[in-house]
Scaffold this motif. Sequence first.
Motif, PDB file in Angstrom:
ATOM      1  N   ARG A   1       0.874  -1.181   0.000  1.00  0.00           N
ATOM      2  CA  ARG A   1       0.000   0.000   0.000  1.00  0.00           C
ATOM      3  C   ARG A   1       0.897   1.212   0.000  1.00  0.00           C
ATOM      4  N   LEU A   2       0.571   2.173  -0.831  1.00  0.00           N
ATOM      5  CA  LEU A   2       1.426   3.354  -0.880  1.00  0.00           C
ATOM      6  C   LEU A   2       1.526   3.958   0.513  1.00  0.00           C
ATOM      7  N   GLY A   3       2.709   4.336   0.891  1.00  0.00           N
ATOM      8  CA  GLY A   3       2.888   4.962   2.192  1.00  0.00           C
ATOM      9  C   GLY A   3       3.301   3.981   3.271  1.00  0.00           C
ATOM     10  N   LEU A   4       3.041   2.692   3.039  1.00  0.00           N
ATOM     11  CA  LEU A   4       3.399   1.714   4.072  1.00  0.00           C
ATOM     12  C   LEU A   4       4.755   1.072   3.811  1.00  0.00           C
ATOM     13  N   GLU A   5       5.396   1.470   2.705  1.00  0.00           N
ATOM     14  CA  GLU A   5       6.632   0.792   2.318  1.00  0.00           C
ATOM     15  C   GLU A   5       7.649   0.744   3.445  1.00  0.00           C
ATOM     16  N   ARG A   6       7.756   1.830   4.153  1.00  0.00           N
ATOM     17  CA  ARG A   6       8.830   1.897   5.128  1.00  0.00           C
ATOM     18  C   ARG A   6       8.359   1.763   6.574  1.00  0.00           C
ATOM     19  N   ARG A   7       7.039   1.807   6.758  1.00  0.00           N
ATOM     20  CA  ARG A   7       6.563   1.726   8.137  1.00  0.00           C
ATOM     21  C   ARG A   7       6.619   0.311   8.681  1.00  0.00           C
ATOM     22  N   ASP A   8       6.495   0.202   9.982  1.00  0.00           N
ATOM     23  CA  ASP A   8       6.511  -1.119  10.617  1.00  0.00           C
ATOM     24  C   ASP A   8       5.239  -1.883  10.323  1.00  0.00           C
ATOM     25  N   TYR A   9       5.311  -3.170  10.472  1.00  0.00           N
ATOM     26  CA  TYR A   9       4.122  -4.025  10.368  1.00  0.00           C
ATOM     27  C   TYR A   9       4.077  -4.818  11.673  1.00  0.00           C
ATOM     28  N   PRO A  10       3.487  -4.231  12.726  1.00  0.00           N
ATOM     29  CA  PRO A  10       3.562  -4.865  14.054  1.00  0.00           C
ATOM     30  C   PRO A  10       2.889  -6.236  14.082  1.00  0.00           C
ATOM     31  N   GLN A  11       1.975  -6.477  13.141  1.00  0.00           N
ATOM     32  CA  GLN A  11       1.287  -7.770  13.102  1.00  0.00           C
ATOM     33  C   GLN A  11       2.287  -8.930  12.976  1.00  0.00           C
ATOM     34  N   ALA A  12       3.399  -8.682  12.275  1.00  0.00           N
ATOM     35  CA  ALA A  12       4.358  -9.768  12.037  1.00  0.00           C
ATOM     36  C   ALA A  12       4.926 -10.286  13.360  1.00  0.00           C
ATOM     37  N   GLY A  13       5.443  -9.379  14.157  1.00  0.00           N
ATOM     38  CA  GLY A  13       6.030  -9.783  15.440  1.00  0.00           C
ATOM     39  C   GLY A  13       4.982 -10.388  16.358  1.00  0.00           C
ATOM     40  N   TYR A  14       3.795  -9.819  16.290  1.00  0.00           N
ATOM     41  CA  TYR A  14       2.713 -10.301  17.157  1.00  0.00           C
ATOM     42  C   TYR A  14       2.337 -11.740  16.797  1.00  0.00           C
ATOM     43  N   LEU A  15       2.192 -12.002  15.513  1.00  0.00           N
ATOM     44  CA  LEU A  15       1.829 -13.361  15.075  1.00  0.00           C
ATOM     45  C   LEU A  15       2.932 -14.359  15.404  1.00  0.00           C
ATOM     46  N   ARG A  16       4.164 -13.946  15.208  1.00  0.00           N
ATOM     47  CA  ARG A  16       5.298 -14.820  15.528  1.00  0.00           C
ATOM     48  C   ARG A  16       5.282 -15.173  17.016  1.00  0.00           C
ATOM     49  N   GLY A  17       5.037 -14.148  17.845  1.00  0.00           N
ATOM     50  CA  GLY A  17       4.996 -14.362  19.295  1.00  0.00           C
ATOM     51  C   GLY A  17       3.856 -15.296  19.675  1.00  0.00           C
ATOM     52  N   ALA A  18       2.716 -15.150  19.000  1.00  0.00           N
ATOM     53  CA  ALA A  18       1.557 -16.001  19.294  1.00  0.00           C
ATOM     54  C   ALA A  18       1.885 -17.469  18.965  1.00  0.00           C
ATOM     55  N   ALA A  19       2.552 -17.666  17.829  1.00  0.00           N
ATOM     56  CA  ALA A  19       2.923 -19.033  17.439  1.00  0.00           C
ATOM     57  C   ALA A  19       3.876 -19.622  18.477  1.00  0.00           C
ATOM     58  N   ALA A  20       4.817 -18.803  18.935  1.00  0.00           N
ATOM     59  CA  ALA A  20       5.774 -19.298  19.938  1.00  0.00           C
ATOM     60  C   ALA A  20       5.051 -19.628  21.235  1.00  0.00           C
ATOM     61  N   ALA A  21       4.052 -18.817  21.586  1.00  0.00           N
ATOM     62  CA  ALA A  21       3.328 -19.042  22.849  1.00  0.00           C
ATOM     63  C   ALA A  21       2.590 -20.383  22.823  1.00  0.00           C
ATOM     64  N   VAL A  22       1.928 -20.698  21.726  1.00  0.00           N
ATOM     65  CA  VAL A  22       1.201 -21.982  21.714  1.00  0.00           C
ATOM     66  C   VAL A  22       2.151 -23.164  21.576  1.00  0.00           C
ATOM     67  N   ARG A  23       3.259 -22.929  20.894  1.00  0.00           N
ATOM     68  CA  ARG A  23       4.216 -24.047  20.742  1.00  0.00           C
ATOM     69  C   ARG A  23       4.893 -24.363  22.069  1.00  0.00           C
ATOM     70  N   ALA A  24       4.928 -23.357  22.973  1.00  0.00           N
ATOM     71  CA  ALA A  24       5.580 -23.580  24.273  1.00  0.00           C
ATOM     72  C   ALA A  24       4.710 -24.427  25.205  1.00  0.00           C
ATOM     73  N   VAL A  25       3.449 -24.597  24.865  1.00  0.00           N
ATOM     74  CA  VAL A  25       2.566 -25.425  25.715  1.00  0.00           C
ATOM     75  C   VAL A  25       2.904 -26.892  25.456  1.00  0.00           C
ATOM     76  N   THR A  26       3.293 -27.591  26.501  1.00  0.00           N
ATOM     77  CA  THR A  26       3.690 -28.995  26.295  1.00  0.00           C
ATOM     78  C   THR A  26       2.602 -29.929  26.805  1.00  0.00           C
ATOM     79  N   VAL A  27       2.593 -31.101  26.241  1.00  0.00           N
ATOM     80  CA  VAL A  27       1.563 -32.075  26.552  1.00  0.00           C
ATOM     81  C   VAL A  27       1.918 -32.887  27.806  1.00  0.00           C
ATOM     82  N   GLN A  28       3.213 -32.882  28.158  1.00  0.00           N
ATOM     83  CA  GLN A  28       3.684 -33.760  29.238  1.00  0.00           C
ATOM     84  C   GLN A  28       2.893 -33.613  30.553  1.00  0.00           C
ATOM     85  N   PRO A  29       2.717 -32.370  31.064  1.00  0.00           N
ATOM     86  CA  PRO A  29       1.993 -32.243  32.344  1.00  0.00           C
ATOM     87  C   PRO A  29       0.577 -32.826  32.263  1.00  0.00           C
ATOM     88  N   LEU A  30      -0.040 -32.740  31.081  1.00  0.00           N
ATOM     89  CA  LEU A  30      -1.405 -33.262  30.938  1.00  0.00           C
ATOM     90  C   LEU A  30      -1.394 -34.783  30.962  1.00  0.00           C
TER      91      LEU A  30
END
Length: 420
Positions: A349-378
């Motif tokens: 989108r014009l104007g967004l070329e250089r700005r941040d895309y915070p969604q990227a870091g947020y989605l990456r963090g979300a994936a890491a959060a669910v992957r950190a849940v282990t089945v062992q305690p259950l």
Amino acid sequence: MQIYKVGGAVRDRLLERPISEVDWVVVGASAEELLAQGFRPVGADFPVFLHPRTGEEYALARTERKSGRGYGGFTFHASPEVTLEEDLLRRDLTINAMAEDAGGRLIDPCQGQRDLQEKWLRHVSPAFAEDPLRVLRVARFAARYAPLGFRVAPETLALMHQLAESGELQALTAERSWKEISRALMEPRPDVFIQTLRDCGTLRELLPEVDALFGVPQPAAHHPEIDTGEHLLAVLRQCAEHDQPLVVRWACLLHDLGKGVTPAEDWPRHVGHERKGLKLIRAVNTRCKAPRDCQELALLVGEYHTHGHRALELRPSTLLELLQRFDVYRRPQRFEEFIAACEMDARGRLGLERRDYPQAGYLRGAAAAVRAVTVQPLLERGLEGAALGEALKRERLRALETYKAEALGEPGDPPQTPRL
Ligand SMILES: Nc1ccn([C@@H]2O[C@H](COP(=O)(O)OP(=O)(O)OP(=O)(O)O)[C@@H](O)[C@H]2O)c(=O)n1
């Protein structure tokens, strides 16, 4: 027999660019002579042979096309009587129709060197039309050399136009077209590839679903002056600037196809274009025989790219569904590619070329959060079967709730991200 270096290696040496592979042409020899020297034929009818040690391609000097079952449905006439000049005169572009002899002397009967200096992609002769794939090749060279200032000569564009209108492109096999399309998307200006195909009326024949995006207005959050097709070109350009792999570029090319079929009364918001596009993406994937990883990512990006843009607003349960749909536990790479495609879309989108895309870091963090849940305690709690699945889901949801609260601050209004 005489052997000459031809084609891309000569061109790229003159352009002082890296040489990817060297092609040779053999004059004054027959196929039998090459076979007797240990060369191996490539395909049944095409007069190309692999060198027994280096594996480089050696083609017999050849002239006009004749029909046959061989390369892409036709083959060439090759014989020891064909001269080097005759061979060069039937090649696609003047800059590809130069040869070098063993002493490094340039043989340039079609003024290829002049066109290199003046930066023209110009066809050699009407024999260009013998292979309709050349239309795609010219667009690919335009995508490669655009940063150097090369343009397609008007008379070549006119000939490409004629070929598109003659319906000859329909005769191309999906394999040959895909090879060109996939290579072109990886060039420095993939947007120029699409634009050139459009300029000569070929996009309508090759990828009508993409062609349909031009002239279709974009949602208000976009720059009002660019339509959906122009937005797509900007996205492809971002892909190249960010060195994205082919899977991401292919997904970006197809991500908005649904906007080409939303009725005008739904413009410019295109509600539901993600789902509407799926049928079209599937059709293009199949018709082009795209590899499986490209097909899969294109469908996922088509369906979920707006989820990506709205990531910060998604409820944890929706976010969990998205992560599961991408199978981030077993296929983390594919989710990364999805994030990259969403980011390129946003940056297009014009104007967004250089700005941040915070969604990227947020989605990456979300994936890491669910992957950190282990089945062992259950398991230690004695859970199994459906109960275990339910408990795991609950744990993952909790992890995402905690993650969201920490990442965005609690409780507060979710930040608003525009529809893309
Ligand atoms: N449909 C085609 C394919 C190839 N050629 C000729 O064969 C040469 C070698 O073709 P290829 O290896 O496919 O391309 P290159 O020009 O070497 O370019 P690249 O750098 O993309 O490999 C070209 O330069 C061109 O002279 C042609 O005239 N028509």
